[in-house]
Design an enzyme around this catalytic site. Structure first.
Site, mmCIF file in Angstrom:
data_model
loop_
_atom_site.group_PDB
_atom_site.id
_atom_site.type_symbol
_atom_site.label_atom_id
_atom_site.label_comp_id
_atom_site.label_asym_id
_atom_site.label_seq_id
_atom_site.Cartn_x
_atom_site.Cartn_y
_atom_site.Cartn_z
ATOM 1 N N ASP A 1 5.109 -0.081 -1.944
ATOM 2 C CA ASP A 1 5.130 -0.559 -0.891
ATOM 3 C C ASP A 1 6.665 -0.176 0.643
ATOM 4 O OD1 ASP A 1 2.417 -0.638 0.342
ATOM 5 O OD2 ASP A 1 3.283 -2.221 -0.692
ATOM 6 N N GLU B 1 -9.007 -3.882 5.198
ATOM 7 C CA GLU B 1 -8.011 -3.858 3.605
ATOM 8 C C GLU B 1 -7.312 -4.989 3.953
ATOM 9 O OE1 GLU B 1 -5.381 -1.354 1.485
ATOM 10 O OE2 GLU B 1 -7.018 0.088 2.558
#
Lengths: 392, 257
Positions: free
Chosen positions: B57, B46
């Site tokens: 995040d 990924e």
């Protein structure tokens, strides 16, 4: 017709581009906010608090010396007289009642200048709710009095240390905090930004400003509509409130004063419509300052409340279709306008608001025009900046 | 056949997907890191496309995004680096990124480029299902790109089923209420959620991400799904590595043990 569609768009701008983790919270709001706000219980509580707690209606004040100087009939909508010193509290009162009706126990918020943070901490104290405010580290330094105010009111102030350490980063941190703790938490966004339904919801709570302007104009001028309405725009909540009931009245000119910073082409500016392009920021499609690669550019403004690289989607739309005129007011000119208003009218404005005052020098109007400037906030919180600047 | 489908057709258990940020720790590390992830025995790569404002995040990945951007990484640069990578990498490769940089690149140009270099799927955390269906589904399908959706403990059963209907490849199960890298370990509450989703018999495979960092959490997550995704823990491992290839392979060996 300027209004939000059912998917949350104003023309090309708006929507809800959010991580799945926030979907349930946003959906809960989207499904419920309008019916709650329309309910008599909500309206009773809201109107009572606006009157007795916030101090509404705020006066529409005829500024005779300012009018004489600029050659027009200028009224100031005195949002600076709201409890906590700015228009921000109109929205937080509305959202806290909404949060309570949704059964939320905990409130989070972002703040730039600290006005929204203070307004949020204030209503949380009023309702006995737990409050955490995210604020850029740089803004914490330049808006010290507001930080202390929030703390006195019992809020926790968490510094945002990423990026430019200003409003954009505080908003990122608040969104992350919401993702980390979504259950039982309501996020009180302070401007007409963020995912749908926030931009419309915040605008609706602020629309009391233009609602009052209309009847106050009728009392003072015998007509509902001024010729111009001027307001400063960071994210754009005071402007949205001042423009709201005039969106679809084309004979009223709408003027938005953005922060030109050190100059639109200086690389140190927050003039979003002058420098920005369409993109996605904080959950909505809007106009934002960004690089060719789509990285968000760090803005600059002497005023913490305008130091934001985007604008609310409704303003992006007003700009896109040419409904509002946008001007970029530079730091120095805003500061001078702040002094001008202080000397002419005995009102020290917030530096954000001073941008709207200077806009008078940047647009054309005639002597007979009736102009309403939304005096969004008072300058107490900005004394340090005025002192450092020193040009008085 | 899309490499992601091929993978899940042949492997149903303990599928390991590794996230890293393109251009991190150094600009030209993208391909060496991919090679090491493959050599270390992971199943999916990924690649994070760095963004200035990654709202889903935590600090570790924010930091890697910032460093990658300072290194000069961009989507344009990434596609340059990825030209010809399929000569060396046979694993399915997924791009994970926020919408704005992709919009500026141009959605169609982006999809076309993904297909050209050999990308199999996309994880776009700020693209909700409805917006995907309204704006991008046709385009992604035209270029053979799988769109991978996230679900979280708050996602209702009804919505999980809708997401399952509209997904291809796999479903990314966010393990807890959190941004990336915020929490470690797996609690009983999380296991109840894993079991609840497992019992739904979804048509798509599921990988569990967020909070997976080592052999123990990988194994636990794999008991309730088809495998797991590691991101922040991997970024921490490679941040100061003096010998990327060796350190990555050692780490993956440890996770798979």
């Amino acid at each position: 017709m300027i209004r939000v569609d059912e998917k949350g768009f104003y023309g090309k701008f708006g929507g809800a581009y959010i991580p799945e983790m926030l979907h349930p919270n946003i959906e809960e709001l989207r499904e419920n906010w309008e019916s709650i706000v329309a309910s008599p219980e909500f309206q009773n509580e809201f109107q009572l608090l606006l009157r007795d707690f916030v101090g509404r209606p705020t006066p529409l004040y005829f500024a005779s010396r300012l009018s004489e100087k600029h050659g027009a009939k200028i009224y100031l909508k005195r949002e600076d007289l709201c409890h906590t010193g700015a228009h921000k509290v109109n929205n937080t009162v509305g959202q806290i009642i909404l949060a309570k009706k949704l059964g939320k126990k905990r409130i989070i918020a972002e703040t730039g200048a600290g006005q929204h943070g203070v307004a949020t901490a204030t209503v949380c104290a009023l309702m006995g709710m737990d409050c955490t405010v995210y604020m850029g580290e740089l803004d914490i330094q330049r808006q010290r009095p507001n930080v202390e105010r929030m703390k006195i009111l019992g809020a926790k102030v968490v510094p945002a240390t990423s990026g430019s350490k200003t409003l954009k980063d505080a908003t990122n941190e608040a969104m992350r905090a919401w993702i980390n703790d979504p259950v039982g938490t309501h996020y009180i966004i302070g401007s007409v930004v963020g995912p749908h339904p926030y931009p419309e919801m915040v605008a609706r709570f602020q629309s009391v400003i233009s609602e009052e302007i209309k009847w106050q104009m009728m009392e003072k001028e015998g007509r509902e509509n001024p010729d111009l309405v001027i307001a400063c725009v960071g994210g754009g909540s005071n402007a949205a409130g001042a423009f709201y009931h005039f969106y679809n009245t084309p004979e009223v000119r709408l003027v938005a004063a953005e922060a030109g910073g050190l100059g639109v082409n200086s690389g140190k500016s927050a003039a979003t419509t002058a420098l920005g392009t369409p993109g996605i920021l904080h959950g909505s499609k809007t106009i934002l300052m960004q690089t060719e690669d789509g990285q968000v550019v760090e803005p600059h403004s002497i005023s913490a409340g305008l130091d934001y690289p985007g604008i609310g989607p409704v303003h992006a739309h007003l700009f896109d279709i040419g409904r509002a005129e946008f001007v970029a007011v530079e730091d120095e000119d805003a500061m001078k306008a702040g002094i001008e208003l202080s000397r002419l009218e005995g009102i020290i404005p917030a530096i954000e608001t001073a941008h709207a005052i200077h806009a008078l020098n940047m647009i054309e109007y005639s002597k007979n025009d009736v102009i309403v400037i939304n005096l969004s906030g008072r300058g107490d919180k900005d004394l340090d900046t005025y002192i450092k600047w020193g040009g008085y | 056949m899309n490499r992601i489908n091929y993978l899940f057709n042949t492997k149903k258990e303990r599928v390991l997907s590794i996230y890293f940020t393109a251009g991190f720790p150094k600009l030209e590390d993208t391909l060496p890191v991919m090679e090491a992830i493959q050599a270390g025995g992971a199943d999916i790569i990924e690649i994070g496309v760095p963004y200035s404002d990654p709202i889903a995040d935590g600090p570790t990945i924010q930091d890697s995004n910032l460093i990658a951007l300072e290194n000069g990484m961009s989507l344009k640069k990434l596609f340059e680096q990825l030209v010809g990578f399929r000569a060396k990498i046979h694993l399915p490769v997924v791009l994970m990124g926020y919408l704005n940089p992709i919009m500026q690149y141009g959605m169609e140009a982006f999809c076309k480029k993904c297909k050209e270099v050999g990308i199999d799927g996309l994880i776009l955390p700020d693209l909700p299902m409805q917006q995907y269906l309204d704006e991008f589904k046709e385009l992604f399908e035209e270029y053979g790109l799988f769109n991978i959706f996230l679900i979280s403990p708050q996602t209702s059963e009804k919505r999980i089923r809708e997401i399952d209907q509209n997904s291809n490849g796999f479903i990314y199960m966010v393990s807890s209420h959190s941004i990336t890298g915020a929490k470690t370990g797996i609690t009983e509450e999380q296991i109840a959620y894993f079991e609840r989703v497992e019992a739904m018999n979804l048509k798509n495979p599921r990988l569990i991400g967020f909070g997976i960092s080592d052999a123990e959490t990988f194994t636990t997550a794999s008991q309730y799904s088809n495998g797991a995704i590691i991101g922040s823990a991997f970024i921490k491992k490679i941040k100061d590595s003096q010998n990327l290839s060796q350190d990555i392979q050692d780490y993956l060996k440890g996770v798979k043990a």
